[in-house]
Every structure is written in structure tokens, then in C-alpha cells.
Design an enzyme around this catalytic site. Sequence first.
Site, PDB file in Angstrom:
ATOM      1  N   HIS A   1      12.590  -3.085   2.280  1.00 36.10           N
ATOM      2  CA  HIS A   1      12.058  -1.763   2.615  1.00 36.10           C
ATOM      3  C   HIS A   1      13.024  -0.703   2.129  1.00 36.10           C
ATOM      4  O   HIS A   1      14.251  -0.867   2.250  1.00 36.10           O
ATOM      5  CB  HIS A   1      11.859  -1.618   4.129  1.00 36.10           C
ATOM      6  CG  HIS A   1      10.925  -2.645   4.669  1.00 36.10           C
ATOM      7  ND1 HIS A   1       9.571  -2.562   4.477  1.00 36.10           N
ATOM      8  CD2 HIS A   1      11.157  -3.798   5.325  1.00 36.10           C
ATOM      9  CE1 HIS A   1       8.998  -3.630   5.006  1.00 36.10           C
ATOM     10  NE2 HIS A   1       9.941  -4.395   5.525  1.00 36.10           N
TER      11      HIS A   1
ATOM     12  N   SER B   1      13.243   2.324   3.489  1.00 30.51           N
ATOM     13  CA  SER B   1      13.777   2.967   4.688  1.00 30.51           C
ATOM     14  C   SER B   1      14.284   1.912   5.664  1.00 30.51           C
ATOM     15  O   SER B   1      13.943   0.721   5.547  1.00 30.51           O
ATOM     16  CB  SER B   1      12.675   3.809   5.353  1.00 30.51           C
ATOM     17  OG  SER B   1      11.582   2.982   5.743  1.00 30.51           O
TER      18      SER B   1
ATOM     19  N   HIS C   1       3.818  -4.553   9.158  1.00 33.01           N
ATOM     20  CA  HIS C   1       3.762  -4.425  10.610  1.00 33.01           C
ATOM     21  C   HIS C   1       2.434  -4.903  11.202  1.00 33.01           C
ATOM     22  O   HIS C   1       2.245  -4.835  12.416  1.00 33.01           O
ATOM     23  CB  HIS C   1       3.999  -2.960  11.005  1.00 33.01           C
ATOM     24  CG  HIS C   1       5.103  -2.317  10.219  1.00 33.01           C
ATOM     25  ND1 HIS C   1       6.403  -2.775  10.265  1.00 33.01           N
ATOM     26  CD2 HIS C   1       5.103  -1.295   9.301  1.00 33.01           C
ATOM     27  CE1 HIS C   1       7.160  -2.039   9.446  1.00 33.01           C
ATOM     28  NE2 HIS C   1       6.383  -1.139   8.851  1.00 33.01           N
TER      29      HIS C   1
ATOM     30  N   ASN D   1       7.977  -5.798  -0.830  1.00 31.20           N
ATOM     31  CA  ASN D   1       7.863  -4.612   0.017  1.00 31.20           C
ATOM     32  C   ASN D   1       6.395  -4.499   0.377  1.00 31.20           C
ATOM     33  O   ASN D   1       5.593  -3.978  -0.409  1.00 31.20           O
ATOM     34  CB  ASN D   1       8.362  -3.348  -0.690  1.00 31.20           C
ATOM     35  CG  ASN D   1       8.352  -2.152   0.263  1.00 31.20           C
ATOM     36  OD1 ASN D   1       7.765  -2.230   1.349  1.00 31.20           O
ATOM     37  ND2 ASN D   1       8.994  -1.061  -0.131  1.00 31.20           N
TER      38      ASN D   1
ATOM     39  N   PRO E   1       0.786  -1.224   0.000  1.00 25.63           N
ATOM     40  CA  PRO E   1       0.000   0.000   0.000  1.00 25.63           C
ATOM     41  C   PRO E   1       0.827   1.288   0.000  1.00 25.63           C
ATOM     42  O   PRO E   1       1.840   1.380   0.695  1.00 25.63           O
ATOM     43  CB  PRO E   1      -0.824  -0.108   1.288  1.00 25.63           C
ATOM     44  CG  PRO E   1      -0.106  -1.095   2.131  1.00 25.63           C
ATOM     45  CD  PRO E   1       0.543  -2.055   1.185  1.00 25.63           C
ATOM     46  N   ASN E   2       0.349   2.212  -0.796  1.00 28.07           N
ATOM     47  CA  ASN E   2       0.860   3.585  -0.881  1.00 28.07           C
ATOM     48  C   ASN E   2       2.184   3.713  -1.630  1.00 28.07           C
ATOM     49  O   ASN E   2       2.635   4.837  -1.871  1.00 28.07           O
ATOM     50  CB  ASN E   2       0.967   4.240   0.514  1.00 28.07           C
ATOM     51  CG  ASN E   2      -0.379   4.336   1.181  1.00 28.07           C
ATOM     52  OD1 ASN E   2      -1.316   4.844   0.575  1.00 28.07           O
ATOM     53  ND2 ASN E   2      -0.508   3.809   2.375  1.00 28.07           N
TER      54      ASN E   2
ATOM     55  N   TYR F   1      10.910   9.185   1.668  1.00 27.57           N
ATOM     56  CA  TYR F   1      11.021   8.085   0.703  1.00 27.57           C
ATOM     57  C   TYR F   1      11.737   8.472  -0.594  1.00 27.57           C
ATOM     58  O   TYR F   1      11.847   7.647  -1.493  1.00 27.57           O
ATOM     59  CB  TYR F   1       9.625   7.521   0.393  1.00 27.57           C
ATOM     60  CG  TYR F   1       8.967   6.914   1.612  1.00 27.57           C
ATOM     61  CD1 TYR F   1       9.506   5.773   2.206  1.00 27.57           C
ATOM     62  CD2 TYR F   1       7.836   7.486   2.187  1.00 27.57           C
ATOM     63  CE1 TYR F   1       8.933   5.220   3.337  1.00 27.57           C
ATOM     64  CE2 TYR F   1       7.249   6.928   3.321  1.00 27.57           C
ATOM     65  CZ  TYR F   1       7.799   5.802   3.881  1.00 27.57           C
ATOM     66  OH  TYR F   1       7.236   5.243   5.010  1.00 27.57           O
TER      67      TYR F   1
ATOM     68  N   ASP G   1       0.873 -15.642   6.719  1.00 31.22           N
ATOM     69  CA  ASP G   1       0.330 -16.982   6.459  1.00 31.22           C
ATOM     70  C   ASP G   1       0.404 -17.331   4.976  1.00 31.22           C
ATOM     71  O   ASP G   1       0.653 -18.485   4.619  1.00 31.22           O
ATOM     72  CB  ASP G   1      -1.123 -17.069   6.942  1.00 31.22           C
ATOM     73  CG  ASP G   1      -1.245 -17.130   8.456  1.00 31.22           C
ATOM     74  OD1 ASP G   1      -0.213 -17.330   9.137  1.00 31.22           O
ATOM     75  OD2 ASP G   1      -2.372 -16.969   8.960  1.00 31.22           O
TER      76      ASP G   1
ATOM     77  N   ARG H   1       7.241   0.240  13.673  1.00 27.32           N
ATOM     78  CA  ARG H   1       7.802  -0.292  12.417  1.00 27.32           C
ATOM     79  C   ARG H   1       8.892  -1.332  12.670  1.00 27.32           C
ATOM     80  O   ARG H   1       9.389  -1.955  11.730  1.00 27.32           O
ATOM     81  CB  ARG H   1       8.363   0.840  11.554  1.00 27.32           C
ATOM     82  CG  ARG H   1       7.315   1.807  11.061  1.00 27.32           C
ATOM     83  CD  ARG H   1       7.911   2.812  10.075  1.00 27.32           C
ATOM     84  NE  ARG H   1       7.120   4.024  10.043  1.00 27.32           N
ATOM     85  CZ  ARG H   1       6.048   4.223   9.254  1.00 27.32           C
ATOM     86  NH1 ARG H   1       5.677   3.298   8.407  1.00 27.32           N
ATOM     87  NH2 ARG H   1       5.391   5.359   9.299  1.00 27.32           N
TER      88      ARG H   1
HETATM   89  O1  CA2 Z   1      10.479   1.742   3.816  1.00 26.53           O
HETATM   90  C1  CA2 Z   1       9.626   1.081   3.223  1.00 26.53           C
HETATM   91  O2  CA2 Z   1       9.792   0.622   2.093  1.00 26.53           O
HETATM   92  C2  CA2 Z   1       8.252   0.856   3.885  1.00 26.53           C
HETATM   93  O3  CA2 Z   1       7.804  -0.452   3.533  1.00 26.53           O
HETATM   94  C3  CA2 Z   1       7.343   1.915   3.324  1.00 26.53           C
HETATM   95  C4  CA2 Z   1       5.960   1.914   3.969  1.00 26.53           C
HETATM   96  C5  CA2 Z   1       6.074   1.953   5.484  1.00 26.53           C
HETATM   97  O4  CA2 Z   1       4.788   1.856   6.076  1.00 26.53           O
HETATM   98  C6  CA2 Z   1       6.960   0.854   6.012  1.00 26.53           C
HETATM   99  O5  CA2 Z   1       7.056   0.990   7.418  1.00 26.53           O
HETATM  100  C7  CA2 Z   1       8.340   0.928   5.394  1.00 26.53           C
HETATM  101  C8  CA2 Z   1       5.147   3.122   3.517  1.00 26.53           C
HETATM  102  C9  CA2 Z   1       5.034   3.251   2.052  1.00 26.53           C
HETATM  103  C10 CA2 Z   1       4.299   4.541   1.787  1.00 26.53           C
HETATM  104  O6  CA2 Z   1       4.955   5.203   0.759  1.00 26.53           O
HETATM  105  C11 CA2 Z   1       4.624   6.501   0.566  1.00 26.53           C
HETATM  106  C12 CA2 Z   1       5.317   7.144  -0.411  1.00 26.53           C
HETATM  107  C13 CA2 Z   1       5.044   8.453  -0.649  1.00 26.53           C
HETATM  108  C14 CA2 Z   1       4.072   9.117   0.086  1.00 26.53           C
HETATM  109  C15 CA2 Z   1       3.374   8.452   1.071  1.00 26.53           C
HETATM  110  C16 CA2 Z   1       3.644   7.132   1.297  1.00 26.53           C
END
Ligand code: CA2
Length: 148
Positions: A100, A102, A80, A74, A10-11, A23, A87, A111
Site C-alpha cells: 500500500h 499509504s 479491506h 496493491n 481499483p482507482n 496519495y 481465496d 482500513r
Molecule cells: O494506500 C494504498 O495503496 C491503498 O491501497 C489505496 C486505496 C485504499 O482504498 C487503500 O485503503 C490503501 C485507494 C486507492 C485509490 O487511489 C486513488 C488515487 C487518486 C484519487 C482517488 C483514489
Amino acid sequence: MTSILILNGPNLNLLGRRQPEVYGRTTLAEIESRCRAHAAAIGVDLAFAQSNHEGALVDAIHEAAGRHDGIVLNAGAYTHTSVALMDAIAGVDLPVVELHLSNIHAREAFRHKSYIAPVAAGQICGFGPRGYVLAMDALAGLLAPGAS
Ligand code: CA2
């Protein structure tokens, strides 16, 4: 030829457009094209997908069995929270590299917990978009004949 699925949660479709301070400015389309160039260079087939929906990600993991040899995942924020993704991975006989952008261990406490980690072959985090290529190499190495 070895076939790898890179699956994004997601996102991640917002990459490069929002929160660049967290990011970065690279879009998911740019990451995909870097991954495609790298796949050609190392001689693997590549499928690249993204969904904002947990069930669609579960379906993609199930469908990867028989189509692909391994997954770079990813799972975004579902990392989390999602017992369902954990599963699904446990239910298919495919190696998964958790990825990830980050360093999730250097961020908020919520996280630090990953439901993917216990069922993954390994985890790569904190290297930004380059992590995708690192994860591809890690997975290709695991899948290479004679890999240990
Ligand atoms: O660091 C990563 O790749 C994460 O999987 C990114 C997730 C975050 O919830 C994980 O803890 C770590 C969030 C992805 C959201 O990406 C966005 C990008 C631009 C604007 C808003 C969200």
C-alpha cells in the site's frame, strides 16, 4: 529469469490526478516506469497491470500461476473487503507481497483490516511510490535460490 507481476486494484489508475494530499502526485504510469527500471537493474522480468474489477483481479491472480513466480499486490479498497481475492491467493502457489502507498494502519479503522494479509508473505505500507520498489526487492529476495 524470475518473473514478477505487479497487480493494482481499483482507482489506482487515478493516482497523481486526484487526492494528491493523500496519495501524492506520482501517476501509476510513472510508478510503472520506475518499477521497469528497477526490474532491469535487479534482473527480473516484470508484468504490470491494473483493474477496477474484482473478478478481473481474481483472473489475473489465477493466470499468474505458471506465468510468474510471485506477485506484488496493491488491491486498493478490495484489500479491506474481498474474500474472493484472499481465496484466489490461497488457491495459487505463489508468494504475494501486499503493498500500500499509504500506512493503512494509521488511517480509518476500516482500513486496518486486510483480507490479503493472512495469505501474503508480508506487507509493505506507508512508503508511497517507493514501496513498489521495496516490495519488488522483498519478493525477489524470497524467490532467490537459498532464500530463507
Ligand atoms: O494506500 C494504498 O495503496 C491503498 O491501497 C489505496 C486505496 C485504499 O482504498 C487503500 O485503503 C490503501 C485507494 C486507492 C485509490 O487511489 C486513488 C488515487 C487518486 C484519487 C482517488 C483514489
